[in-house]
Design a protein around this motif. Structure first.
Motif, short mmCIF file in Angstrom:
data_model
loop_
_atom_site.label_atom_id
_atom_site.label_comp_id
_atom_site.label_asym_id
_atom_site.label_seq_id
_atom_site.Cartn_x
_atom_site.Cartn_y
_atom_site.Cartn_z
N GLU A 129 0.98 -25.67 6.76
CA GLU A 129 2.25 -25.14 6.30
C GLU A 129 2.34 -25.34 4.79
N LEU A 130 3.15 -24.51 4.16
CA LEU A 130 3.29 -24.60 2.71
C LEU A 130 4.75 -24.62 2.31
N LEU A 131 5.05 -25.42 1.30
CA LEU A 131 6.30 -25.32 0.58
C LEU A 131 5.97 -24.68 -0.76
N ILE A 132 6.54 -23.52 -1.00
CA ILE A 132 6.18 -22.71 -2.16
C ILE A 132 7.27 -22.84 -3.21
N LEU A 133 6.90 -23.34 -4.38
CA LEU A 133 7.84 -23.51 -5.48
C LEU A 133 7.76 -22.28 -6.37
N GLU A 134 8.89 -21.58 -6.47
CA GLU A 134 8.92 -20.35 -7.26
C GLU A 134 9.63 -20.58 -8.59
N SER A 135 8.92 -20.33 -9.66
CA SER A 135 9.48 -20.39 -11.00
C SER A 135 10.19 -19.07 -11.33
N PRO A 136 11.19 -19.09 -12.20
CA PRO A 136 11.80 -17.82 -12.62
C PRO A 136 10.88 -17.00 -13.52
N GLU A 137 9.83 -17.62 -14.05
CA GLU A 137 8.91 -16.91 -14.94
C GLU A 137 8.08 -15.90 -14.16
N ARG A 138 7.78 -14.79 -14.81
CA ARG A 138 6.93 -13.75 -14.23
C ARG A 138 5.70 -13.56 -15.10
N LEU A 139 4.61 -13.16 -14.47
CA LEU A 139 3.39 -12.84 -15.21
C LEU A 139 2.68 -11.73 -14.46
N LEU A 140 2.54 -10.59 -15.12
CA LEU A 140 1.82 -9.49 -14.49
C LEU A 140 0.33 -9.80 -14.46
N THR A 141 -0.29 -9.57 -13.32
CA THR A 141 -1.73 -9.84 -13.17
C THR A 141 -2.53 -9.09 -14.21
N GLU A 165 0.26 -37.32 -3.87
CA GLU A 165 -0.32 -38.65 -3.62
C GLU A 165 0.68 -39.56 -2.92
N GLN A 166 1.89 -39.58 -3.40
CA GLN A 166 2.93 -40.46 -2.86
C GLN A 166 3.21 -40.17 -1.38
N GLU A 167 3.24 -38.89 -1.03
CA GLU A 167 3.59 -38.48 0.33
C GLU A 167 2.36 -38.23 1.21
N ASP A 191 6.88 -34.39 7.27
CA ASP A 191 8.26 -33.99 7.48
C ASP A 191 8.61 -32.95 6.41
N ARG A 192 8.51 -31.68 6.81
CA ARG A 192 8.71 -30.60 5.85
C ARG A 192 10.10 -30.64 5.23
N GLU A 193 11.13 -30.95 6.02
CA GLU A 193 12.49 -30.96 5.49
C GLU A 193 12.68 -32.08 4.48
N ARG A 194 12.08 -33.22 4.72
CA ARG A 194 12.22 -34.33 3.77
C ARG A 194 11.52 -34.01 2.46
N ILE A 195 10.33 -33.41 2.53
CA ILE A 195 9.63 -33.03 1.30
C ILE A 195 10.41 -31.96 0.55
N ALA A 196 10.97 -31.02 1.30
CA ALA A 196 11.79 -29.97 0.66
C ALA A 196 13.00 -30.57 -0.05
N ALA A 197 13.60 -31.60 0.55
CA ALA A 197 14.74 -32.26 -0.08
C ALA A 197 14.34 -32.93 -1.40
N LEU A 198 13.15 -33.53 -1.43
CA LEU A 198 12.66 -34.13 -2.67
C LEU A 198 12.47 -33.07 -3.76
#
Length: 286
Positions: A151-163, A229-231, A255-262
């Motif tokens: 499973e993945l938690l995907i962090l999306e930045s507001p920045e864009r970059l065209l390939t 490393e911590q988790e 624990d996906r929800e706990r990591i998401a909360a962090l």
């Protein structure tokens, strides 16, 4: 009328100078672009490369270009654009197969790869297996028939970059500097596939992400590595030509929800205000 869909990608599992050139392995996830092709007047809001792909399929099938004037393309996709999530590959690959199906044909993976790279650098999400791919020339260098339980938690930045903007940069020197790390990443990738070992996969993706910092810096990268490393997470991966970062989790252990909360707290939320949950799936156009 015919329909096809293709998955998005959470960046790449690995990308860099490996096996003689810049190659990649995409990270297909359960987020899709669905395209429908049917009889009708083309819509004014069509995406230009999807219309270009329809024309390319007509040429591939040796059909008259004028046939396209009576075909309408409709797309249903919420994949973020300009973030390194293979939104364009998903759109054009699904368009290609939907067009072919409407005309009574089915394109092979090699057909799709050739058609897609004819328009732009292409992600390996169009292959069912995890595939080391030359995203510019369309060559397949290796395949691994293994679907990680990740499973993945995907962090999306507001920045864009065209390939296309990324690929116009002169990147040869930093790519070659990162080649030793990519060799190690590919070694871990092969071990992961051979032994069905998600922990080895995380080693591969993390090494590739570290090498990518030479080319495209991700904010808070050191802090994200420390969180991994911590988790005791599997690892992290990045969009090598985009702005998203993924944290790889074992659904049986983490624990996906706990990591998401962090991740929803400062400083992470200040640089990555949107967080998506996904799981890895097999690639390929459905």
């Amino acid at each position: 009328m015919a329909e096809a869909c293709c998955p998005a990608s959470c960046g790449e599992l690995i990308q860099g100078w490996v096996r003689g050139g810049e190659h990649l392995v995409s990270c297909p996830i359960d987020w899709f672009s669905t395209v429908e092709v049917r009889e009708g007047t083309p819509l004014e809001r069509e995406r230009p490369r999807m219309r270009a792909m329809l024309g390319a399929v007509l040429r591939h099938l040796h059909l008259p270009a004028a046939l396209g004037d009576g075909l309408r393309i409709e797309v249903d996709s919420t994949i973020p654009v300009g973030k390194g999530m293979a939104s364009s590959t998903a759109d054009i690959a699904a368009t290609a197969q939907a067009t072919a199906r409407h005309l009574g044909h089915e394109l092979s993976e090699s057909d799709l790869a050739a058609l897609c790279v004819g328009l732009e650098p292409t992600d390996s999400t169009l292959f069912r297996e995890l595939t080391l791919f030359d995203h510019k020339a369309g060559a397949v260098l290796a395949r691994h028939d293994w679907l990680p339980e990740v499973e993945l938690l995907i962090l999306e930045s507001p920045e864009r970059l065209l390939t296309s903007d990324y690929h116009r940069r002169d990147r040869r020197a930093p790519l070659l500097e990162g080649a030793p790390l990519l060799a190690r990443a590919w070694h871990h990738m092969e071990l992961a596939a051979r032994n069905a070992d998600a922990r080895e996969l995380g080693q591969a993706t993390t090494l590739s992400a570290i090498a990518s910092q030479r080319l495209l810096v991700k904010p808070l990268f050191s802090e994200l590595l420390a969180l991994v490393e911590q988790e005791a997470l599997l690892g992290l991966n990045v969009a090598h030509s985009g702005t998203v970062v993924g944290l790889l989790l074992d659904p049986a252990r983490h624990d996906r929800e706990r990591i998401a909360a962090l991740l929803s707290r400062p400083p992470f939320c200040q640089h990555y205000p949107r967080l998506h949950r996904a799981r890895m799936v097999a690639g390929g156009v459905r």
